[in-house]
Design a protein around this motif. Structure first.
Motif, PDB file in Angstrom:
ATOM      1  N   ALA A  62      27.660   6.935 -24.114  1.00 21.97           N
ATOM      2  CA  ALA A  62      28.906   6.795 -23.594  1.00 21.97           C
ATOM      3  C   ALA A  62      30.366   5.986 -24.677  1.00 21.97           C
ATOM      4  O   ALA A  62      30.995   5.804 -24.405  1.00 21.97           O
ATOM      5  N   GLN A  63      29.238   5.731 -25.526  1.00 18.84           N
ATOM      6  CA  GLN A  63      30.422   4.518 -26.232  1.00 18.84           C
ATOM      7  C   GLN A  63      30.460   5.511 -27.312  1.00 18.84           C
ATOM      8  O   GLN A  63      31.597   5.584 -28.431  1.00 18.84           O
ATOM      9  N   GLY A  64      29.613   6.049 -27.865  1.00 21.11           N
ATOM     10  CA  GLY A  64      30.058   6.900 -28.604  1.00 21.11           C
ATOM     11  C   GLY A  64      30.370   5.979 -30.602  1.00 21.11           C
ATOM     12  O   GLY A  64      29.521   5.407 -30.929  1.00 21.11           O
ATOM     13  N   ASP A  65      31.538   6.675 -31.512  1.00 21.87           N
ATOM     14  CA  ASP A  65      32.012   6.315 -32.580  1.00 21.87           C
ATOM     15  C   ASP A  65      33.064   5.582 -31.697  1.00 21.87           C
ATOM     16  O   ASP A  65      33.588   4.861 -32.495  1.00 21.87           O
ATOM     17  N   ARG A  66      33.052   4.679 -30.248  1.00 18.40           N
ATOM     18  CA  ARG A  66      34.251   4.016 -30.077  1.00 18.40           C
ATOM     19  C   ARG A  66      33.639   2.730 -30.389  1.00 18.40           C
ATOM     20  O   ARG A  66      33.865   2.451 -28.910  1.00 18.40           O
ATOM     21  N   ALA A  67      34.177   1.741 -31.113  1.00 17.08           N
ATOM     22  CA  ALA A  67      33.385   0.600 -30.929  1.00 17.08           C
ATOM     23  C   ALA A  67      33.944  -0.634 -29.938  1.00 17.08           C
ATOM     24  O   ALA A  67      33.663  -1.534 -29.168  1.00 17.08           O
ATOM     25  N   GLU A  68      35.503  -0.686 -30.005  1.00 13.14           N
ATOM     26  CA  GLU A  68      36.484  -1.326 -29.120  1.00 13.14           C
ATOM     27  C   GLU A  68      35.580  -0.759 -27.546  1.00 13.14           C
ATOM     28  O   GLU A  68      36.003  -1.805 -26.826  1.00 13.14           O
ATOM     29  N   TYR A  69      35.933   0.552 -26.868  1.00 11.30           N
ATOM     30  CA  TYR A  69      35.199   0.608 -25.534  1.00 11.30           C
ATOM     31  C   TYR A  69      33.883   0.192 -25.688  1.00 11.30           C
ATOM     32  O   TYR A  69      33.786   0.017 -24.508  1.00 11.30           O
ATOM     33  N   GLY A  70      33.473   0.422 -26.783  1.00  7.74           N
ATOM     34  CA  GLY A  70      32.019  -0.218 -26.292  1.00  7.74           C
ATOM     35  C   GLY A  70      31.857  -1.299 -26.096  1.00  7.74           C
ATOM     36  O   GLY A  70      31.012  -1.866 -25.192  1.00  7.74           O
ATOM     37  N   LYS A  71      32.580  -2.511 -26.697  1.00  3.00           N
ATOM     38  CA  LYS A  71      33.216  -4.005 -25.965  1.00  3.00           C
ATOM     39  C   LYS A  71      33.356  -4.342 -24.772  1.00  3.00           C
ATOM     40  O   LYS A  71      32.561  -5.043 -23.948  1.00  3.00           O
ATOM     41  N   HIS A  72      34.151  -3.090 -24.159  1.00  2.00           N
ATOM     42  CA  HIS A  72      34.726  -3.125 -23.300  1.00  2.00           C
ATOM     43  C   HIS A  72      33.909  -2.878 -22.629  1.00  2.00           C
ATOM     44  O   HIS A  72      33.827  -3.557 -21.439  1.00  2.00           O
ATOM     45  N   LEU A  73      33.566  -1.912 -22.594  1.00  2.00           N
ATOM     46  CA  LEU A  73      31.857  -0.959 -22.246  1.00  2.00           C
ATOM     47  C   LEU A  73      30.853  -2.103 -21.030  1.00  2.00           C
ATOM     48  O   LEU A  73      30.021  -2.511 -20.661  1.00  2.00           O
ATOM     49  N   MET A  74      30.526  -2.727 -22.292  1.00  2.00           N
ATOM     50  CA  MET A  74      29.394  -4.039 -22.495  1.00  2.00           C
ATOM     51  C   MET A  74      29.354  -5.365 -21.825  1.00  2.00           C
ATOM     52  O   MET A  74      28.874  -5.575 -20.338  1.00  2.00           O
ATOM     53  N   LYS A  75      30.840  -6.170 -21.926  1.00  4.51           N
ATOM     54  CA  LYS A  75      31.306  -6.754 -21.103  1.00  4.51           C
ATOM     55  C   LYS A  75      31.683  -5.691 -18.935  1.00  4.51           C
ATOM     56  O   LYS A  75      30.821  -6.983 -18.570  1.00  4.51           O
ATOM     57  N   TYR A  76      32.180  -5.302 -18.939  1.00  2.27           N
ATOM     58  CA  TYR A  76      32.216  -4.502 -17.721  1.00  2.27           C
ATOM     59  C   TYR A  76      30.961  -4.056 -17.016  1.00  2.27           C
ATOM     60  O   TYR A  76      30.420  -4.259 -15.916  1.00  2.27           O
ATOM     61  N   LEU A  77      29.591  -3.564 -17.914  1.00  2.81           N
ATOM     62  CA  LEU A  77      28.068  -3.292 -17.120  1.00  2.81           C
ATOM     63  C   LEU A  77      28.166  -4.978 -17.644  1.00  2.81           C
ATOM     64  O   LEU A  77      27.145  -4.719 -15.957  1.00  2.81           O
ATOM     65  N   SER A  78      28.373  -5.779 -17.656  1.00  5.18           N
ATOM     66  CA  SER A  78      27.510  -6.900 -17.276  1.00  5.18           C
ATOM     67  C   SER A  78      27.681  -7.405 -16.652  1.00  5.18           C
ATOM     68  O   SER A  78      26.818  -8.366 -15.518  1.00  5.18           O
ATOM     69  N   GLU A  79      29.618  -7.825 -15.713  1.00  3.45           N
ATOM     70  CA  GLU A  79      29.448  -8.579 -15.646  1.00  3.45           C
ATOM     71  C   GLU A  79      29.233  -7.522 -13.470  1.00  3.45           C
ATOM     72  O   GLU A  79      29.042  -8.505 -12.416  1.00  3.45           O
ATOM     73  N   ARG A  80      29.087  -6.797 -13.183  1.00  2.00           N
ATOM     74  CA  ARG A  80      28.549  -5.996 -12.239  1.00  2.00           C
ATOM     75  C   ARG A  80      27.418  -5.662 -12.091  1.00  2.00           C
ATOM     76  O   ARG A  80      26.894  -5.879 -11.042  1.00  2.00           O
ATOM     77  N   LEU A  81      26.675  -5.081 -13.103  1.00  2.00           N
ATOM     78  CA  LEU A  81      24.850  -5.024 -13.000  1.00  2.00           C
ATOM     79  C   LEU A  81      24.863  -6.995 -12.462  1.00  2.00           C
ATOM     80  O   LEU A  81      23.604  -6.843 -11.601  1.00  2.00           O
ATOM     81  N   THR A  82      24.931  -8.284 -12.960  1.00  2.00           N
ATOM     82  CA  THR A  82      25.210  -8.967 -12.369  1.00  2.00           C
ATOM     83  C   THR A  82      25.044  -9.519 -11.602  1.00  2.00           C
ATOM     84  O   THR A  82      23.659 -10.723 -10.892  1.00  2.00           O
ATOM     85  N   LYS A  83      25.924  -9.152 -11.135  1.00  2.00           N
ATOM     86  CA  LYS A  83      26.431  -9.138  -9.649  1.00  2.00           C
ATOM     87  C   LYS A  83      25.295  -8.784  -9.138  1.00  2.00           C
ATOM     88  O   LYS A  83      24.816  -9.571  -6.981  1.00  2.00           O
TER      89      LYS A  83
END
Length: 336
Positions: A49-70
């Protein structure tokens, strides 16, 4: 209630308990295997999902962490999700994963950057049934580098003498150099005697067996070998269950001497004659010393490389510089 009924009840209980314990272990293994594969799959999906998009990767990690933890609770912090991503990158083929290893094992393995080294530690952890603590200890004590340095040193001695590689001997994979005995509590002493070292090793026999490596079984301390007119005593005796041979270890707190080599050569020959069985392979002798001597190594029975070896020990971890020198293509030990 009679004694026979009590015994019968106890026997039934033991049988039921054994069944439940076996089922619990199978369930734990199945859960571990499923979770390891799930974390690998999570890592794969993040990477793709991240591919070569480093900035999107940071956003994705934060988004997934918040939703999965909940939804699923603890265990899905950004740090853990990053570990899952690294897990997939370190082991991109899911079929190479070993069910015997836990997620905690793999969290240690993914920190090993070199692929050959990482796969080596994975195989050793499975073959030797290392716990997570044991795997961590071996990685931090540079087990791979020490084993590689020892093999290179032995190969280099052959190159210098005959200019060709000697076929592997039964001692390949048996020796390390140096052996790291940092688990011993010597109180920072430098004036300890050989019997002090021997006692310290016996007090921490489990750790010593781990440092020796796979296949070693403890046999005796100060084992007596009776000859015609007198008896001799070997410091430590082990049996190598894979090589099917006895391994004698003589402890020396100083520099190795020709007399030490001659004594161990004598012990090995005597032990073969008096103590081994017909189906045992020839005995191996290891002189475990604080310092090796190049001249002694070159002009004694050690140079034959046929069952008699010298290895150093250290009471602290070797530095990366020391290991780098040990891994140089030409070993100073045989080039003086």
């Amino acid at each position: 209630m009679g004694d026979s009924m009590v015994r019968r009840d106890a026997a039934v209980y033991d049988s039921v308990r054994g069944t439940l314990e076996a089922a619990r272990k199978k369930a734990a293994v199945a859960v571990n295997d499923a979770m390891v594969e799930a974390y690998w799959e999570v890592g794969r999906q993040i990477v793709e999902a991240q591919g070569d998009r480093a900035e999107y990767g940071k956003h994705l990690m934060k988004y997934l962490s918040e939703r999965l933890t909940k939804e699923f609770g603890k265990g899905f912090t950004k740090r853990n999700l990053f570990c899952m991503k690294q897990f997939y990158l370190a082991f991109p083929i899911v079929h190479t994963l070993c069910a015997q290893l836990s997620w905690s094992h793999y969290r240690l393995l993914i920190r090993v950057e070199d692929e050959k080294k990482r796969l080596f530690y994975m195989r050793e952890a499975v073959d030797q049934r290392w716990t997570v603590r044991q795997l961590d200890c071996e990685i931090h004590s540079f087990y791979y580098e020490r084993l590689l340095a020892t093999r290179e040193e032995r190969r280099e001695s052959v190159r210098q003498e005959v200019k060709v590689l000697e076929p592997p001997t039964k001692a390949d994979g048996l020796l390390k150099d140096p052996y790291v005995l940092d688990f011993l509590d010597m109180g920072g002493r430098t004036d300890y005697r050989e019997d002090d070292l021997e006692q310290a090793l016996m007090n921490r026999l489990q750790e010593f067996l781990l440092e020796l490596g796979r296949g070693f079984a403890f046999v005796a301390r100060q084992q007596r070998i009776a000859a015609e007119t007198e008896s001799y005593y070997v410091d430590l005796v082990f049996y190598h269950c894979i090589l099917k041979c006895y391994v004698l270890i003589d402890l020396k707190t100083g520099k190795i001497t020709p007399q030490d080599v001659g004594q161990m050569d004598f012990y090995v020959r005597l032990y073969d004659d008096r103590c081994t069985q017909p189906d045992d392979n020839p005995t191996i002798g290891i002189i475990l010393c604080a310092t090796k001597d190049a001249t002694v190594a070159r002009y004694s029975a050690l140079a034959d490389d046929k069952g008699l070896f010298a290895a150093r020990y250290t009471l602290c971890l070797p530095t990366e510089e020391e290991l780098a020198r040990a891994l140089e293509p030409t070993s100073a030990l045989f080039l003086e």
